[in-house]
Design an enzyme around this catalytic site. Structure first.
Site, PDB file in Angstrom:
ATOM      1  CB  ILE A  14      -0.939   0.037   1.229  1.00 15.32           C
ATOM      2  CG1 ILE A  14      -1.743  -1.242   1.334  1.00 15.32           C
ATOM      3  CG2 ILE A  14      -1.872   1.230   1.132  1.00 15.32           C
ATOM      4  CD1 ILE A  14      -2.634  -1.288   2.560  1.00 15.32           C
ATOM      5  N   GLY A  15       1.889   1.238   0.825  1.00 15.73           N
ATOM      6  CA  GLY A  15       2.743   2.422   0.870  1.00 15.73           C
ATOM      7  C   GLY A  15       3.773   2.315   1.971  1.00 15.73           C
ATOM      8  CB  THR A  16       7.173   2.991   2.252  1.00 16.61           C
ATOM      9  OG1 THR A  16       7.165   1.714   1.609  1.00 16.61           O
ATOM     10  CG2 THR A  16       8.284   3.019   3.275  1.00 16.61           C
ATOM     11  CB  SER A  18       7.623   7.718   9.676  1.00 13.57           C
ATOM     12  OG  SER A  18       6.334   8.231   9.501  1.00 13.57           O
ATOM     13  CB  CYS A  22       1.172  -0.285   5.031  1.00 10.13           C
ATOM     14  SG  CYS A  22       1.216   0.446   6.663  1.00 10.13           S
ATOM     15  CE  LYS A  37       3.255   1.594   9.841  1.00  6.15           C
ATOM     16  NZ  LYS A  37       2.461   2.702  10.258  1.00  6.15           N
ATOM     17  CG  ASP A 141       2.847  10.053  13.306  1.00  3.06           C
ATOM     18  OD1 ASP A 141       3.075  11.230  12.961  1.00  3.06           O
ATOM     19  OD2 ASP A 141       3.055   9.073  12.558  1.00  3.06           O
TER      20      ASP A 141
HETATM   21  P1  ADP Z   1       2.298   7.146   7.027  1.00  9.03           P
HETATM   22  O1  ADP Z   1       1.199   7.056   8.028  1.00  9.03           O
HETATM   23  O2  ADP Z   1       3.535   7.740   7.610  1.00  9.03           O
HETATM   24  O3  ADP Z   1       1.889   7.755   5.734  1.00  9.03           O
HETATM   25  P2  ADP Z   1       2.148   4.264   7.025  1.00  9.03           P
HETATM   26  O4  ADP Z   1       3.256   3.287   6.912  1.00  9.03           O
HETATM   27  O5  ADP Z   1       1.421   4.321   8.317  1.00  9.03           O
HETATM   28  O6  ADP Z   1       2.740   5.670   6.656  1.00  9.03           O
HETATM   29  O7  ADP Z   1       1.103   3.994   5.894  1.00  9.03           O
HETATM   30  C1  ADP Z   1       1.487   3.808   4.567  1.00  9.03           C
HETATM   31  C2  ADP Z   1       0.254   3.816   3.688  1.00  9.03           C
HETATM   32  O8  ADP Z   1      -0.594   2.737   4.042  1.00  9.03           O
HETATM   33  C3  ADP Z   1      -0.583   5.088   3.835  1.00  9.03           C
HETATM   34  O9  ADP Z   1      -0.988   5.475   2.538  1.00  9.03           O
HETATM   35  C4  ADP Z   1      -1.776   4.673   4.642  1.00  9.03           C
HETATM   36  O10 ADP Z   1      -2.931   5.378   4.223  1.00  9.03           O
HETATM   37  C5  ADP Z   1      -1.906   3.192   4.305  1.00  9.03           C
HETATM   38  N1  ADP Z   1      -2.437   2.434   5.450  1.00  9.03           N
HETATM   39  C6  ADP Z   1      -1.875   2.323   6.686  1.00  9.03           C
HETATM   40  N2  ADP Z   1      -2.626   1.579   7.515  1.00  9.03           N
HETATM   41  C7  ADP Z   1      -3.716   1.205   6.792  1.00  9.03           C
HETATM   42  C8  ADP Z   1      -4.908   0.429   7.087  1.00  9.03           C
HETATM   43  N3  ADP Z   1      -5.103  -0.128   8.289  1.00  9.03           N
HETATM   44  N4  ADP Z   1      -5.822   0.265   6.103  1.00  9.03           N
HETATM   45  C9  ADP Z   1      -5.634   0.831   4.885  1.00  9.03           C
HETATM   46  N5  ADP Z   1      -4.559   1.563   4.548  1.00  9.03           N
HETATM   47  C10 ADP Z   1      -3.604   1.759   5.481  1.00  9.03           C
HETATM   48 MG    MG Z   2       0.486   5.790   9.232  1.00  5.28          MG
END
Ligand code: ADP
Ligand code: MG
Length: 279
Positions: A14-16, A18, A22, A37, A141
């Protein structure tokens, strides 16, 4: 252990952020979808690792309609990685809502802003509650990317507490951290982080929902600190009620003790009348 890891199938990244990456995963036994995560703990001391485990254990106890549900954690010792398995929120996060409105040059309706404010106060009240008489979870955060939406426009707060362990000491984390737009004056002046610091961040977030850009911006941390310590923010658009403006102002009091407590804030938010018109 890593055998538990194989109970899940990775669907996509989904994304990275801090603290790690994820990924959307599916539990093979029932095809239920979760997010995990991945948090590397390779660079941590024994003490930091202990703190991390402690903090994740606290997360398990947080069960609330407006808090992202944590399901499990898996430790992969071989790769020094902790996997935190949580509910998948398919509605996206508040960051994309803000972005969409900014692009469309439209305001977020007052009823939506008030709903977000109300539900985040309920979530914060829950996590600030003392567990076992001592431990509280501070969010640390609060930001648009950590507030998720469901299909009915209800919000859930995610990513609790980890900031304490991961922000300061974890060298890899440092490189990912962007500008801390929502960091409170007391934290900039190196005083302790407490419940009131979460409320400052909430004030920043609600202010940003109304204005579509962060209340304090600057090129670098030093310039940001100066602005935050001064504490002057622009007025939110006149479309929003004076009551909402005054709640935001009270959250953004530079002196932490002047920010109201959550019970008082909930009373004021629940007392806000029905919103006027759609923008
Ligand atoms: P940050 O919060 O610093 O942007 P995260 O590692 O927490 O980085 O999240 C990375 C990406 O994953 C973000 O785009 C966030 O929206 C998505 N994400 C995190 N947790 C969830 C979740 N439980 N369900 C759906 N998307 C999520
Ligand atoms: Mg986050």
């Amino acid at each position: 252990n890593s055998s538990k890891l194989s109970e899940y199938e990775i669907l996509e990244t989904i994304g990275t952020g801090s603290f790690g990456t994820c990924k959307k995963v599916s539990r093979k036994s029932d095809r239920k979808v979760f997010v995990w995560k991945e948090v590397g703990y390779g660079g941590m001391s024994e003490k930091e690792k202990q703190l991390l485990v402690q903090e994740v254990n606290l997360l398990r106890e947080l069960r609330h309609p407006h808090i992202v549900r944590y399901h499990d954690r898996i430790i992969d010792r071989e790769n020094c990685t902790l996997y935190i398995i949580m509910e998948f929120c398919e509605g996206g996060d508040l960051g994309s809502v803000i972005k969409k409105h900014r692009e469309e040059k439209s305001l977020v309706g007052e009823s939506m802003v008030v709903k977000v404010l109300h539900q985040l106060l309920l979530a914060l009240r829950e996590c600030h509650k003392k567990r076992d008489g001592v431990h509280k979870v501070l969010h640390r955060d609060l930001k648009p990317a950590n507030v998720f939406l469901d299909s009915r426009g209800n919000v859930k707060l995610g990513d609790f507490g980890l900031a304490r362990i991961l922000h300061h000491n974890f060298s890899l984390a440092q490189t990912f951290i962007g500008t801390p737009y929502y960091m409170s004056p007391e934290v900039f002046s190196e005083k302790a982080y407490d419940e009131k610091s979460d409320l400052w961040s909430l004030g920043c977030l609600i202010h940003e929902l109304c204005t579509l850009s962060p209340p304090f911006t600057a090129r670098d941390q030093q310039a940001l600190a100066a602005k935050v310590l001064q504490g002057k923010v622009r007025r939110i658009p006149h479309y929003y009620s004076a009551n909402l403006q005054s709640i935001i102002d009270s959250l953004l009091a530079t002196e932490p003790s002047r920010r109201p407590d959550i019970a008082t804030l909930l009373g004021r938010v629940e007392g806000l009348g029905p919103p006027a018109t759609t923008p």
